[in-house]
Design a protein around this motif. Sequence first.
Motif, PDB file in Angstrom:
ATOM      1  N   ASP A  28       0.849  -1.208   0.000  1.00 37.71           N
ATOM      2  CA  ASP A  28       0.000   0.000   0.000  1.00 37.71           C
ATOM      3  C   ASP A  28       0.873   1.243   0.000  1.00 37.71           C
ATOM      4  N   ARG A  29       1.866   1.245   0.888  1.00 36.63           N
ATOM      5  CA  ARG A  29       2.704   2.440   1.004  1.00 36.63           C
ATOM      6  C   ARG A  29       3.554   2.650  -0.252  1.00 36.63           C
ATOM      7  N   PHE A  30       4.041   1.548  -0.840  1.00 37.80           N
ATOM      8  CA  PHE A  30       4.853   1.654  -2.062  1.00 37.80           C
ATOM      9  C   PHE A  30       4.030   2.288  -3.190  1.00 37.80           C
ATOM     10  N   ILE A 119       5.821  10.527   1.802  1.00 39.53           N
ATOM     11  CA  ILE A 119       6.348   9.699   0.712  1.00 39.53           C
ATOM     12  C   ILE A 119       7.682   9.104   1.134  1.00 39.53           C
ATOM     13  N   LYS A 120       7.860   7.811   0.879  1.00 40.60           N
ATOM     14  CA  LYS A 120       9.141   7.189   1.239  1.00 40.60           C
ATOM     15  C   LYS A 120      10.108   7.396   0.076  1.00 40.60           C
ATOM     16  N   SER A 121      10.560   8.634  -0.064  1.00 41.40           N
ATOM     17  CA  SER A 121      11.503   8.966  -1.134  1.00 41.40           C
ATOM     18  C   SER A 121      12.891   8.518  -0.715  1.00 41.40           C
ATOM     19  N   ASN A 123      15.329  10.451  -0.379  1.00 39.78           N
ATOM     20  CA  ASN A 123      16.048  11.611   0.160  1.00 39.78           C
ATOM     21  C   ASN A 123      16.336  11.462   1.660  1.00 39.78           C
ATOM     22  N   TYR A 124      17.556  11.052   1.970  1.00 38.01           N
ATOM     23  CA  TYR A 124      18.016  10.962   3.362  1.00 38.01           C
ATOM     24  C   TYR A 124      19.229  11.862   3.564  1.00 38.01           C
ATOM     25  N   LEU A 125      19.250  12.946   2.777  1.00 36.38           N
ATOM     26  CA  LEU A 125      20.406  13.847   2.743  1.00 36.38           C
ATOM     27  C   LEU A 125      20.776  14.327   4.143  1.00 36.38           C
ATOM     28  N   THR A 151       8.745  15.251  15.130  1.00 37.05           N
ATOM     29  CA  THR A 151       8.132  14.514  14.025  1.00 37.05           C
ATOM     30  C   THR A 151       8.553  13.049  14.051  1.00 37.05           C
ATOM     31  N   GLU A 152       9.812  12.799  13.695  1.00 33.20           N
ATOM     32  CA  GLU A 152      10.299  11.417  13.599  1.00 33.20           C
ATOM     33  C   GLU A 152      11.810  11.442  13.582  1.00 33.20           C
ATOM     34  N   LEU A 153      12.418  10.268  13.430  1.00 30.00           N
ATOM     35  CA  LEU A 153      13.860  10.156  13.242  1.00 30.00           C
ATOM     36  C   LEU A 153      14.097   9.963  11.748  1.00 30.00           C
ATOM     37  N   PRO A 154      15.342  10.035  11.288  1.00 29.95           N
ATOM     38  CA  PRO A 154      15.555   9.885   9.845  1.00 29.95           C
ATOM     39  C   PRO A 154      14.971   8.590   9.280  1.00 29.95           C
ATOM     40  N   ARG A 155      14.975   7.504  10.080  1.00 30.81           N
ATOM     41  CA  ARG A 155      14.495   6.205   9.577  1.00 30.81           C
ATOM     42  C   ARG A 155      13.518   5.516  10.518  1.00 30.81           C
ATOM     43  N   SER A 156      12.959   6.249  11.466  1.00 30.33           N
ATOM     44  CA  SER A 156      12.068   5.621  12.450  1.00 30.33           C
ATOM     45  C   SER A 156      10.997   6.597  12.907  1.00 30.33           C
ATOM     46  N   ASN A 157       9.935   6.065  13.441  1.00 26.38           N
ATOM     47  CA  ASN A 157       8.898   6.888  14.090  1.00 26.38           C
ATOM     48  C   ASN A 157       9.153   6.933  15.587  1.00 26.38           C
ATOM     49  N   ILE A 178       5.011   1.344   9.027  1.00 25.55           N
ATOM     50  CA  ILE A 178       4.199   0.131   9.142  1.00 25.55           C
ATOM     51  C   ILE A 178       4.320  -0.416  10.575  1.00 25.55           C
ATOM     52  N   THR A 179       5.521  -0.307  11.142  1.00 23.46           N
ATOM     53  CA  THR A 179       5.709  -0.748  12.537  1.00 23.46           C
ATOM     54  C   THR A 179       4.885   0.135  13.465  1.00 23.46           C
ATOM     55  N   ARG A 180       4.883   1.433  13.201  1.00 23.01           N
ATOM     56  CA  ARG A 180       4.081   2.396  13.976  1.00 23.01           C
ATOM     57  C   ARG A 180       2.620   1.958  14.002  1.00 23.01           C
ATOM     58  N   ILE A 211      11.243   4.262  19.865  1.00 24.28           N
ATOM     59  CA  ILE A 211      11.151   4.462  18.420  1.00 24.28           C
ATOM     60  C   ILE A 211      10.725   3.149  17.771  1.00 24.28           C
ATOM     61  N   THR A 212      10.213   3.239  16.542  1.00 22.92           N
ATOM     62  CA  THR A 212       9.810   2.029  15.821  1.00 22.92           C
ATOM     63  C   THR A 212      10.328   2.064  14.388  1.00 22.92           C
ATOM     64  N   SER A 213      10.736   0.914  13.889  1.00 18.34           N
ATOM     65  CA  SER A 213      11.030   0.763  12.456  1.00 18.34           C
ATOM     66  C   SER A 213      11.110  -0.715  12.117  1.00 18.34           C
TER      67      SER A 213
HETATM   68  N1  PDD Z   1      13.004   3.407   7.347  1.00 19.61           N
HETATM   69  N2  PDD Z   1      10.204   7.300   8.963  1.00 19.61           N
HETATM   70  C1  PDD Z   1      11.088   7.259   7.940  1.00 19.61           C
HETATM   71  C2  PDD Z   1      11.519   8.548   7.334  1.00 19.61           C
HETATM   72  C3  PDD Z   1      11.577   6.025   7.467  1.00 19.61           C
HETATM   73  O1  PDD Z   1      12.442   5.981   6.450  1.00 19.61           O
HETATM   74  C4  PDD Z   1      11.138   4.825   8.076  1.00 19.61           C
HETATM   75  C5  PDD Z   1      11.633   3.483   7.597  1.00 19.61           C
HETATM   76  C6  PDD Z   1      10.232   4.907   9.152  1.00 19.61           C
HETATM   77  C7  PDD Z   1       9.686   3.664   9.839  1.00 19.61           C
HETATM   78  O2  PDD Z   1       8.837   2.947   8.966  1.00 19.61           O
HETATM   79  P1  PDD Z   1       8.639   1.359   9.048  1.00 19.61           P
HETATM   80  O3  PDD Z   1       8.143   1.038  10.406  1.00 19.61           O
HETATM   81  O4  PDD Z   1       7.636   1.086   7.994  1.00 19.61           O
HETATM   82  O5  PDD Z   1       9.978   0.748   8.759  1.00 19.61           O
HETATM   83  C8  PDD Z   1       9.776   6.160   9.555  1.00 19.61           C
HETATM   84  C9  PDD Z   1      13.576   2.225   6.748  1.00 19.61           C
HETATM   85  C10 PDD Z   1      13.560   1.046   7.651  1.00 19.61           C
HETATM   86  C11 PDD Z   1      14.977   2.553   6.258  1.00 19.61           C
HETATM   87  O6  PDD Z   1      15.140   3.630   5.728  1.00 19.61           O
HETATM   88  O7  PDD Z   1      15.871   1.746   6.384  1.00 19.61           O
END
Ligand code: PDD
Length: 259
Positions: A28-30, A119-121, A123-125, A151-157, A178-180, A211-213
């Motif tokens: 769905d997210r993709f 959007i899961k772009s 961009n992790y600049l 808001t969030e972390l670069p890769r986690s909620n 999705i983990t969130r 945090i969650t990911s």
């Molecule tokens: N990161 N916020 C951002 C900006 C993310 O890139 C991610 C995922 C999450 C957590 O989402 P999920 O629970 O669906 O993994 C939140 C992945 C794991 C990564 O960049 O490696």
Amino acid sequence: LSIQRGYALFDFLRSVNSIPLFLPGHLDRFFGSADGLHLTVPYTRDQLGAVVQELIQRNGIDEAGIRLMLTGGSSPDTYHPTTPNLVITCLPVRTATNEDFEKGLRLITYEHQRELPHIKSINYLTGVWLQPLLRQQQADDVLYHSKGLVTELPRSNVFIVSKEGSLCTPAAGILHGITRKKVLELAGGLLPVEERAVALEEIYNSSEMFITSTTRRLLPVREVDGRLIGNGKPGSVTRELYRRFRELEEGLRAGGPDR
Ligand code: PDD
């Protein structure tokens, strides 16, 4: 366009015992991210799901990380998107351990708002650019905030347990993890849940924070900007949600019903 202009999106999921974890949510997210970037996925949802399943089987990696990437394609004028390129990879993945859970994380805060956050772009600049600062501060990760709100972390909620005893997580300016989503579901009945704006000031005074990911599941935060959260140990709500999450995963591993 991915290399030249950073125009691409992806999603990342993992498999448990060769079963893709939370596949429907990731698909769905993709598709949502592709829509958001005005790109068309050259497969249907069902076809893509089957491709992911086949890739896991053929690679024979039980615990894999599956990365679906969709780019803006080969653009003759190096600017306007053409036919997207789709690349899917399947590689062994490392997930957080119980030791990581017990240890918890040290975070620092940084004022930043991700562009097109839903959007899961690719961009992790800012996140990657901040790595030397993290090393210098001996921090594990960074918590973004903007206009006084986290808001969030670069890769986690991020989640907190408020002083009033509610589980709170930011609702806007984030990628909906999705983990969130699973954690919000698992929290039902345990304590009140609030998806709402969370002020930076509030997190310093929270009784628990985690945090969650996909790869980290739930990880407690023990310190933010040098200030201890709770007593610096994983709190009881965090521990119970972690237990429920692992149980959900083990159920799938044992061939239980889907996600
Ligand atoms: N990161 N916020 C951002 C900006 C993310 O890139 C991610 C995922 C999450 C957590 O989402 P999920 O629970 O669906 O993994 C939140 C992945 C794991 C990564 O960049 O490696």
